[in-house]
Every structure is written in C-alpha cells, then in structure tokens.
Motif scaffolding. Structure first.
Motif, PDB file in Angstrom:
ATOM      1  N   PHE A 213     -21.255 -39.954  14.445  1.00 49.13           N
ATOM      2  CA  PHE A 213     -21.672 -39.767  13.057  1.00 49.13           C
ATOM      3  C   PHE A 213     -23.156 -39.442  12.930  1.00 49.13           C
ATOM      4  O   PHE A 213     -23.596 -38.960  11.881  1.00 49.13           O
ATOM      5  CB  PHE A 213     -21.337 -41.008  12.231  1.00 49.13           C
ATOM      6  N   PHE A 214     -23.949 -39.720  13.973  1.00 44.94           N
ATOM      7  CA  PHE A 214     -25.353 -39.291  13.965  1.00 44.94           C
ATOM      8  C   PHE A 214     -25.444 -37.784  13.751  1.00 44.94           C
ATOM      9  O   PHE A 214     -26.373 -37.290  13.119  1.00 44.94           O
ATOM     10  CB  PHE A 214     -26.035 -39.658  15.281  1.00 44.94           C
ATOM     11  N   ALA A 215     -24.476 -37.048  14.313  1.00 46.53           N
ATOM     12  CA  ALA A 215     -24.495 -35.585  14.224  1.00 46.53           C
ATOM     13  C   ALA A 215     -24.229 -35.099  12.806  1.00 46.53           C
ATOM     14  O   ALA A 215     -24.642 -33.995  12.438  1.00 46.53           O
ATOM     15  CB  ALA A 215     -23.454 -34.985  15.170  1.00 46.53           C
ATOM     16  N   ILE A 216     -23.563 -35.909  12.008  1.00 47.31           N
ATOM     17  CA  ILE A 216     -23.343 -35.556  10.604  1.00 47.31           C
ATOM     18  C   ILE A 216     -24.549 -35.979   9.768  1.00 47.31           C
ATOM     19  O   ILE A 216     -25.081 -35.192   8.987  1.00 47.31           O
ATOM     20  CB  ILE A 216     -22.058 -36.220  10.072  1.00 47.31           C
ATOM     21  N   ALA A 217     -24.985 -37.206   9.957  1.00 44.45           N
ATOM     22  CA  ALA A 217     -26.111 -37.720   9.171  1.00 44.45           C
ATOM     23  C   ALA A 217     -27.365 -36.876   9.370  1.00 44.45           C
ATOM     24  O   ALA A 217     -28.141 -36.662   8.423  1.00 44.45           O
ATOM     25  CB  ALA A 217     -26.376 -39.173   9.539  1.00 44.45           C
ATOM     26  N   TYR A 218     -27.572 -36.376  10.598  1.00 45.69           N
ATOM     27  CA  TYR A 218     -28.780 -35.591  10.885  1.00 45.69           C
ATOM     28  C   TYR A 218     -28.852 -34.337  10.015  1.00 45.69           C
ATOM     29  O   TYR A 218     -29.942 -33.895   9.644  1.00 45.69           O
ATOM     30  CB  TYR A 218     -28.818 -35.206  12.359  1.00 45.69           C
ATOM     31  N   GLN A 219     -27.705 -33.767   9.679  1.00 48.06           N
ATOM     32  CA  GLN A 219     -27.687 -32.547   8.873  1.00 48.06           C
ATOM     33  C   GLN A 219     -28.195 -32.792   7.450  1.00 48.06           C
ATOM     34  O   GLN A 219     -28.559 -31.852   6.750  1.00 48.06           O
ATOM     35  CB  GLN A 219     -26.270 -31.976   8.840  1.00 48.06           C
ATOM     36  N   TYR A 220     -28.207 -34.054   7.037  1.00 45.62           N
ATOM     37  CA  TYR A 220     -28.660 -34.391   5.690  1.00 45.62           C
ATOM     38  C   TYR A 220     -29.921 -35.259   5.728  1.00 45.62           C
ATOM     39  O   TYR A 220     -30.232 -35.969   4.780  1.00 45.62           O
ATOM     40  CB  TYR A 220     -27.548 -35.124   4.930  1.00 45.62           C
ATOM     41  N   ALA A 221     -30.647 -35.176   6.843  1.00 44.97           N
ATOM     42  CA  ALA A 221     -31.796 -36.070   7.049  1.00 44.97           C
ATOM     43  C   ALA A 221     -32.892 -35.887   6.008  1.00 44.97           C
ATOM     44  O   ALA A 221     -33.661 -36.803   5.738  1.00 44.97           O
ATOM     45  CB  ALA A 221     -32.357 -35.860   8.450  1.00 44.97           C
ATOM     46  N   LEU A 222     -32.976 -34.698   5.411  1.00 44.32           N
ATOM     47  CA  LEU A 222     -34.044 -34.444   4.438  1.00 44.32           C
ATOM     48  C   LEU A 222     -33.677 -34.879   3.028  1.00 44.32           C
ATOM     49  O   LEU A 222     -34.500 -34.814   2.117  1.00 44.32           O
ATOM     50  CB  LEU A 222     -34.397 -32.945   4.438  1.00 44.32           C
ATOM     51  N   ILE A 223     -32.450 -35.310   2.829  1.00 44.15           N
ATOM     52  CA  ILE A 223     -32.018 -35.779   1.505  1.00 44.15           C
ATOM     53  C   ILE A 223     -32.451 -37.225   1.334  1.00 44.15           C
ATOM     54  O   ILE A 223     -32.102 -38.092   2.142  1.00 44.15           O
ATOM     55  CB  ILE A 223     -30.493 -35.655   1.348  1.00 44.15           C
ATOM     56  N   ASP A 224     -33.189 -37.506   0.297  1.00 45.90           N
ATOM     57  CA  ASP A 224     -33.734 -38.838   0.073  1.00 45.90           C
ATOM     58  C   ASP A 224     -32.751 -39.701  -0.720  1.00 45.90           C
ATOM     59  O   ASP A 224     -33.101 -40.276  -1.751  1.00 45.90           O
ATOM     60  CB  ASP A 224     -35.074 -38.742  -0.664  1.00 45.90           C
ATOM     61  N   ARG A 225     -31.531 -39.750  -0.249  1.00 46.64           N
ATOM     62  CA  ARG A 225     -30.499 -40.603  -0.855  1.00 46.64           C
ATOM     63  C   ARG A 225     -29.575 -41.088   0.257  1.00 46.64           C
ATOM     64  O   ARG A 225     -29.456 -40.433   1.305  1.00 46.64           O
ATOM     65  CB  ARG A 225     -29.694 -39.825  -1.909  1.00 46.64           C
ATOM     66  N   PRO A 226     -28.908 -42.230   0.054  1.00 42.87           N
ATOM     67  CA  PRO A 226     -27.993 -42.721   1.106  1.00 42.87           C
ATOM     68  C   PRO A 226     -26.838 -41.748   1.323  1.00 42.87           C
ATOM     69  O   PRO A 226     -26.251 -41.239   0.363  1.00 42.87           O
ATOM     70  CB  PRO A 226     -27.480 -44.050   0.534  1.00 42.87           C
ATOM     71  N   ILE A 227     -26.520 -41.464   2.588  1.00 46.52           N
ATOM     72  CA  ILE A 227     -25.404 -40.600   2.942  1.00 46.52           C
ATOM     73  C   ILE A 227     -24.244 -41.475   3.405  1.00 46.52           C
ATOM     74  O   ILE A 227     -24.385 -42.275   4.337  1.00 46.52           O
ATOM     75  CB  ILE A 227     -25.775 -39.617   4.064  1.00 46.52           C
ATOM     76  N   VAL A 228     -23.114 -41.332   2.758  1.00 49.64           N
ATOM     77  CA  VAL A 228     -21.901 -42.054   3.139  1.00 49.64           C
ATOM     78  C   VAL A 228     -20.953 -41.065   3.801  1.00 49.64           C
ATOM     79  O   VAL A 228     -20.614 -40.042   3.210  1.00 49.64           O
ATOM     80  CB  VAL A 228     -21.214 -42.700   1.919  1.00 49.64           C
ATOM     81  N   ILE A 229     -20.548 -41.354   5.014  1.00 46.86           N
ATOM     82  CA  ILE A 229     -19.638 -40.482   5.755  1.00 46.86           C
ATOM     83  C   ILE A 229     -18.267 -41.130   5.788  1.00 46.86           C
ATOM     84  O   ILE A 229     -18.118 -42.275   6.224  1.00 46.86           O
ATOM     85  CB  ILE A 229     -20.146 -40.257   7.190  1.00 46.86           C
ATOM     86  N   ILE A 230     -17.262 -40.406   5.316  1.00 48.41           N
ATOM     87  CA  ILE A 230     -15.896 -40.939   5.250  1.00 48.41           C
ATOM     88  C   ILE A 230     -14.951 -39.994   5.971  1.00 48.41           C
ATOM     89  O   ILE A 230     -14.978 -38.783   5.732  1.00 48.41           O
ATOM     90  CB  ILE A 230     -15.436 -41.121   3.791  1.00 48.41           C
ATOM     91  N   PHE A 231     -14.109 -40.554   6.843  1.00 42.19           N
ATOM     92  CA  PHE A 231     -13.045 -39.806   7.491  1.00 42.19           C
ATOM     93  C   PHE A 231     -11.721 -40.540   7.309  1.00 42.19           C
ATOM     94  O   PHE A 231     -11.681 -41.771   7.297  1.00 42.19           O
ATOM     95  CB  PHE A 231     -13.330 -39.610   8.978  1.00 42.19           C
ATOM     96  N   ASP A 232     -10.671 -39.769   7.177  1.00 40.45           N
ATOM     97  CA  ASP A 232      -9.336 -40.319   6.976  1.00 40.45           C
ATOM     98  C   ASP A 232      -8.833 -40.941   8.272  1.00 40.45           C
ATOM     99  O   ASP A 232      -8.722 -40.266   9.294  1.00 40.45           O
ATOM    100  CB  ASP A 232      -8.392 -39.199   6.523  1.00 40.45           C
ATOM    101  N   ALA A 233      -8.517 -42.243   8.242  1.00 38.47           N
ATOM    102  CA  ALA A 233      -7.989 -42.937   9.421  1.00 38.47           C
ATOM    103  C   ALA A 233      -6.504 -43.232   9.277  1.00 38.47           C
ATOM    104  O   ALA A 233      -5.934 -43.966  10.086  1.00 38.47           O
ATOM    105  CB  ALA A 233      -8.761 -44.236   9.655  1.00 38.47           C
ATOM    106  N   ARG A 234      -5.870 -42.685   8.237  1.00 33.85           N
ATOM    107  CA  ARG A 234      -4.445 -42.889   7.969  1.00 33.85           C
ATOM    108  C   ARG A 234      -4.167 -44.356   7.622  1.00 33.85           C
ATOM    109  O   ARG A 234      -5.050 -45.189   7.604  1.00 33.85           O
ATOM    110  CB  ARG A 234      -3.578 -42.436   9.142  1.00 33.85           C
ATOM    111  N   LYS A 235      -2.926 -44.644   7.322  1.00 36.10           N
ATOM    112  CA  LYS A 235      -2.457 -46.005   7.011  1.00 36.10           C
ATOM    113  C   LYS A 235      -3.331 -46.688   5.969  1.00 36.10           C
ATOM    114  O   LYS A 235      -3.631 -47.879   6.051  1.00 36.10           O
ATOM    115  CB  LYS A 235      -2.400 -46.854   8.283  1.00 36.10           C
ATOM    116  N   LYS A 236      -3.788 -45.906   4.967  1.00 35.94           N
ATOM    117  CA  LYS A 236      -4.563 -46.426   3.840  1.00 35.94           C
ATOM    118  C   LYS A 236      -5.946 -46.936   4.243  1.00 35.94           C
ATOM    119  O   LYS A 236      -6.636 -47.591   3.453  1.00 35.94           O
ATOM    120  CB  LYS A 236      -3.797 -47.533   3.110  1.00 35.94           C
TER     121      LYS A 236
END
Length: 205
Positions: free
Chosen positions: A95-118
């Motif tokens: 997830f570091f690789a995703i967060a890094y793409q938004y490093a200049l945004i001065d707001r919390p970044i929440v990364i969500i991926f579907d893990a199935r089974k709710k």
C-alpha cells in the motif's frame, strides 16, 4: 546510489521496477499471464537497464496484503535472486505504492480493497481486514480521500460521509512507487532476513 530491483505481485498487476543510478526502468504484466511470462518481464527490465541480477545491490518486494498466490510467487522470485547473489533484502507493504502517488495531498488517504465475505482491506495508518461500516465510523473522518477500490463502496461511504471524495478508478500498487521507501530503509539499514521474511497476510480481528 544502489541498483535496486523491486517486484509487486499483490494485485492484478505483476509489476517490476529497476533503479539504476538516477534512472528507473519498469514493466508490468496482467496477472492472467504471470506464471508463463514473469521471467521474460524480468529479463526485459534487466535488458533495458543493461544489467544482470549480479549487478543488483538490493532485492525487494511489495509484501502485500493481496493475492495469496501472487505474494508467494513474488517472494519465491526475490528469494531465488537473493540466495543466488547474497545481496541486501527489503520488503515493503504494497500500500506504500498507492499512498506515495497521493503524497502531495494534504489530507488523510484511505485505501480500500475488496476482500470478499463482507470484509475489506483498509489502510489509514496500517493495513487491517475489517468490516467496512465499522471502519468508516471508527477510523475515518469527513476530510479523508478514498483510493484503491473505494469506488466499489461509494454508496456505503457516501452514507457515512455524503461529501467524501472517492477516486473513480482503481489505483493498484506499482513497483516503481515502492522505491522511495526502499531507499529510506536502505539508508536506515532496515534489512530483512531471507529465512524469516513473510508476506503480509491479514485475518479478521
């Protein structure tokens, strides 16, 4: 500046990047073809950089969370390279690789991926596997920006945060975006042991 090879295979992309001095060479392959073609992808990156595995100073990988099989494949490849060449080894949560793409945004970044089974895989400060509604109500706020596969859960997110900003496409981890964190850990000598390194598998609380 060291020569660094990094692989991420935690999602639908088999992603490879090679840092040589100030240059970065990269390639990727959709998961469907990984087993048959991962070696040719790696060879292609080595050829672009005019290097061989013996020239690499540090072998590294995205540790996940993600596909169980994908993570085992990338770990096996990195272990083979490291054992053959006896060089440094570093693992980074993907997830570091995703967060890094938004490093200049001065707001919390929440990364969500579907893990199935709710359940979903989420990241605010560290990776967790949990119920989405619980996570939204207890770990987020109205200022958060939602990335990863968050658009799949837009109705549930909007129910809690009506004005939430949700990226409309999936942001997958790419190996090249792990390189800044790998360089930081190299300088701090935060190496991993080939005998104990494990992918980041998540289980419900």
């Amino acid at each position: 500046m060291k020569n660094i090879l990094v692989i991420d295979n935690s999602t639908f992309l088999f992603s490879v990047a090679l840092q040589k001095g100030d240059s970065i060479y990269q390639s990727y392959l959709y998961k469907k073809d990984v087993c048959e073609n991962c070696i040719s992808v790696l060879d292609g990156v080595f050829n672009l950089a005019n290097l061989t595995s013996k020239d690499i100073d540090c072998f590294s990988l995205g540790l996940g969370p993600g596909s169980f099989t994908g993570l085992r494949v990338s770990l096996s490849l990195i272990k083979a390279f490291q054992l053959s060449n006896n060089k440094l080894l570093i693992g980074i949560p993907s997830f570091f690789a995703i967060a890094y793409q938004y490093a200049l945004i001065d707001r919390p970044i929440v990364i969500i991926f579907d893990a199935r089974k709710k359940d979903v895989i989420v990241n605010l400060e560290q990776e967790k596997l949990c119920n989405l509604e619980f996570f939204l109500k207890n770990h987020c706020n109205k200022d958060c920006i939602f990335a990863g596969e968050s658009y799949k859960f837009a109705p549930a997110i909007k129910e809690v945060y009506p004005n939430a900003y949700i990226f409309s496409t999936t942001t997958y981890p790419e190996a090249r975006y792990l390189l800044p964190e790998i360089n930081i850990r190299l300088q701090a000598k935060q190496y991993l042991d080939i005998n104990t390194i494990e992918p980041l598998y998540l289980h419900p609380d």
